[in-house]
Design an enzyme around this catalytic site. Structure first.
Site, short mmCIF file in Angstrom:
data_model
loop_
_atom_site.label_atom_id
_atom_site.label_comp_id
_atom_site.label_asym_id
_atom_site.label_seq_id
_atom_site.Cartn_x
_atom_site.Cartn_y
_atom_site.Cartn_z
N GLN A 117 0.82 -1.21 0.00
CA GLN A 117 0.00 0.00 0.00
C GLN A 117 0.86 1.26 0.00
OE1 GLN A 117 -3.64 -0.63 0.56
NE2 GLN A 117 -3.81 1.38 -0.38
N LYS A 132 -2.50 -0.94 6.74
CA LYS A 132 -3.54 -1.95 6.47
C LYS A 132 -3.95 -2.55 7.81
CE LYS A 132 -5.68 -3.90 2.94
NZ LYS A 132 -6.01 -3.35 1.62
N GLY A 171 -12.40 0.30 3.45
CA GLY A 171 -12.84 -1.09 3.34
C GLY A 171 -11.84 -1.93 2.57
N ASP A 172 -12.03 -3.22 2.61
CA ASP A 172 -11.27 -4.17 1.82
C ASP A 172 -12.12 -5.44 1.81
OD1 ASP A 172 -8.60 -4.74 0.43
OD2 ASP A 172 -8.64 -6.38 1.86
N THR A 215 -12.07 1.07 -7.62
CA THR A 215 -10.97 0.11 -7.81
C THR A 215 -11.17 -0.69 -9.10
OG1 THR A 215 -10.75 -0.06 -5.42
CG2 THR A 215 -9.65 -1.75 -6.73
#
Ligand code: NDP
Length: 453
Positions: A117, A132, A171-172, A215
Site C-alpha cells: 500500500q 492496512k 474497506g477491503d 478500484t
C-alpha cells in the site's frame, strides 16, 4: 570509519535478513522480495539511499498494533478474534489502507498489504502513507447484528490509533459499506467527533461518489492505458475475471461498457463460465445476489442455464484475451500462468493485491505479455479515498462525473509513471519495475529529507 560501500549489502543478503527477522511470514517476505529486486537495480549507483538504509527501514513497519476483539453472537456465546493495524510508513501522508475481515487474515498478510500500500499510495501522487488492518473474523453467514457487534468491538480498540491526519482506514475484503457504517458510527460515538476518519462511507454521511466503483473501474482504465500504449484496445476482447466482490463486479461492469466480453466470475467455492458473456444486466443480477441476498456465485447457473458452474476451481483454464484476478492474493500460480499463455492470453491485469505468485509473475514476464501489477492497476480505489478525505476536510461533495474524470486522469498518470521507469527496448513496458521504482522514489526522497528516524 566504514564507508557507505562497506555498509552496502547485496540483494540476497538483504533478503536473507528480511527472512530471518520475519520468520514464517511468507506473504510479507514475498512482497518485500518483489519490490526490493527492482529497487536494488535502481539504487545501485545512488549511495544516499544505501547510506540512509531506506529499503531496510521501509521493510520494517513504523508500528503494528495487535489487539483482542470480543463480541457476542446471536446465541449469547462470547467469541474472541484478533485485530491488527499495521502502520507501515507515513513519510508522504497519514497512513491509509483498508481493513480486511476474512479468516485468512494474519499479521503476515497485513504486513504485506501495508507494505504494498505504501508504494501504491505513492504512485497516486496524493499525500497518502501506507497502512492496512483487519481481523480473522468472517462476516460470511453472520447476521447484521452480529457484524454490528463485532465492528463496534473492533473500533472500540482501533479508535485510539487512527484519526484524519494520523491514519484513515477504508474497506477491503469483507468490509463493505455496511461494515464501514458500523465502524464509523462507533468511532463517532466514542470520540464525539464527526470527522473523515474512514473512507468508503455511504454518500449519505460523507462518503464520496464513485468510491465503490473506483478500484474495479480504475483497473480497467489502467488496462485500457496499457492496451492503447501497445496500439490496441478493449473492444471485442474476451476477459476472464475472478471474484464476485466489489472489485470484480465493477471491473466487469467497466469492461462491458468498453466493449469487452466478460466470461467468468467466481467466489471461494468455484467459478461460473458464461460463453454468451456476462453483460451489464447479468452483472446487476450478481450484485443483488451478493449484496442483498448474500448468495453464492453457483446460483448464477440457475438464473442463466447456458452458463456452467465449476465447483472448487479457479477460472484460469478458460480461453481468453485478458485475465483480471480480482479475488485474493496468490490465486494465479505457475500452472495457471502457463495455461493462460497456452490459451493465448495477451494481458494480465491485477484488480486484487498480489494475486499472482512470484514464480507465475516471472513466467508472464518472460513471455513478454502485458502484465499490470495490483499496486498500479488497483490504485484507483485508494485514489478516490484520497479524494474523499479532501472532500471531508472541506465539507464538500463532488459529483459523480467529475470524480469519474479525475479517476481516469489519475490512472493515466499512474500509467505514465510506470512507463517512465519501466519502458524497455526488447519488449512491452515492465510495469512491475516501473511501479516499484516510481512508488519507491517519492517515499524514499521524503524519508531522506526527514533524517534518520
Ligand atoms: P470482496 O470481499 O468484496 O470480494 C472478494 C471476492 O473474492 C469474493 O467474491 C470472495 O469470495 C473471493 N475470494 C476470497 N478469497 C478467495 C479465495 N481464496 N479463492 C477464491 N475466491 C476468493 O473484496 P474486494 O473485491 O474489495 O477485494 C478483492 C481484492 O482486491 C483483494 O485482494 C483486495 O485487497 C483488493 N483491493 C480492494 C480494493 C477495494 O477498493 N475494495 C482496493 C484495492 C485492492 P467469498 O465471498 O467466497 O469469500
Amino acid at each position: 570509519m566504514a564507508s557507505v560501500h562497506d555498509r552496502k549489502v547485496d540483494f540476497s543478503t538483504f533478503m536473507q535478513g528480511v527472512e530471518e527477522r520475519n520468520p514464517g511470514q511468507t506473504e510479507f517476505v514475498q512482497a518485500v522480495h518483489e519490490v526490493a529486486r527492482d529497487v536494488y537495480g535502481f539504487i545501485e549507483d545512488k549511495d544516499e539511499y544505501h547510506e540512509a538504509q531506506i529499503l531496510r527501514r521501509l521493510a520494517e513497519p513504523d508500528r503494528i498494533v495487535s489487539f483482542r476483539v470480543c463480541w457476542e453472537d446471536d446465541d449469547n456465546n462470547v467469541r474472541v478474534e484478533r485485530g491488527w493495524r499495521v502502520q507501515n510508513n507515513n513519510a508522504i501522508g497519514p497512513y491509509k489502507g483498508g481493513i480486511r475481515f476474512h479468516p485468512s487474515v494474519t499479521e503476515s498478510v497485513l504486513k504485506f498489504l501495508a507494505f504494498e500500500q505504501t508504494f501504491k499510495n505513492s504512485l497516486t501522487g496524493l499525500p497518502l502513507g501506507g497502512g492496512k488492518g483487519g481481523s480473522n473474523f468472517d462476516p460470511k453467514g453472520k447476521s447484521d447484528r452480529e457484524v454490528m457487534r463485532f465492528c463496534q468491538s473492533f473500533m472500540t480498540e482501533l479508535h485510539r490509533y487512527i484519526g484524519p491526519s494520523v491514519d484513515v482506514p477504508a474497506g477491503d475484503m469483507g468490509v463493505g459499506s455496511r461494515e464501514i457504517g458500523y465502524l464509523f458510527g462507533q468511532y463517532k460515538r466514542i470520540t464525539n467527533r464527526w470527522e473523515g476518519v474512514l473512507t468508503g462511507k455511504d454518500t449519505e454521511f460523507g462518503g464520496s461518489q464513485m468510491r465503490p466503483e473506483a478500484t474495479g473501474y480504475g483497473a480497467v482504465e489502467f488496462l485500457q492505458n496499457m492496451l492503447e500504449h501497445a496500439d490496441d484496445g478493449i473492444d471485442g476482447k474476451s476477459i476472464v475475471i475472478s471474484g464476485a466482490g466489489n472489485v470484480a463486479l465493477h471491473a466487469a461492469e467497466k469492461a462491458c461498457s468498453l466493449g469487452g466480453k466478460v466470461l467468468t466470475l467466481s467466489d471461494s467455492d468455484g467459478f461460473v463460465h458464461d460463453p454468451d458473456g456476462i453483460d451489464a444486466d447479468k452483472i446487476a443480477w450478481v450484485k443483488k445476489l451478493k449484496n442483498e441476498r448474500r448468495g453464492r456465485i453457483g446460483e448464477y447457473v440457475e438464473e442463466y442455464p447456458d452458463a456452467t458452474y465449476h465447483s472448487g476451481d479457479m477460472p484460469w483454464q478458460v480461453e481468453c484475451d485478458i485475465a483480471m484476478p480480482c479475488a485474493t492474493q496468490n490465486e494465479i500460480c505457475e500452472d495457471d500462468a502457463r495455461a493462460l499463455l497456452d490459451n493465448g492470453c495477451m494481458a494480465v491485469v491485477e484488480g486484487a493485491n498480489m494475486p499472482t505468485t512470484f514464480d507465475a509473475v516471472q513466467i508472464l514476464q518472460d513471455a513478454k505479455i502485458l502484465y499490470g501489477p495490483g499496486k498500479a492497476a488497483n490504485a484507483g480505489g485508494v485514489a478516490v479515498s484520497g479524494l474523499e478525505m479532501s472532500q471531508n476536510a472541506e465539507g464538500i461533495s463532488w459529483k459523480h462525473d467529475r470524480l469519474d474524470n479525475m479517476l481516469a486522469e489519475l490512472m493515466t498518470d499512474i500509467h505514465e509513471k510506470c512507463v517512465e521507469y519501466g519502458a524497455r527496448d526488447d519488449g512491452p513496458v515492465n510495469y512491475v519495475r516501473g511501479a516499484n521504482i516510481a512508488g519507491f522514489k517519492k517515499v524514499a526522497d521524503a524519508m531522506l529529507a526527514f533524517g534518520v528516524m
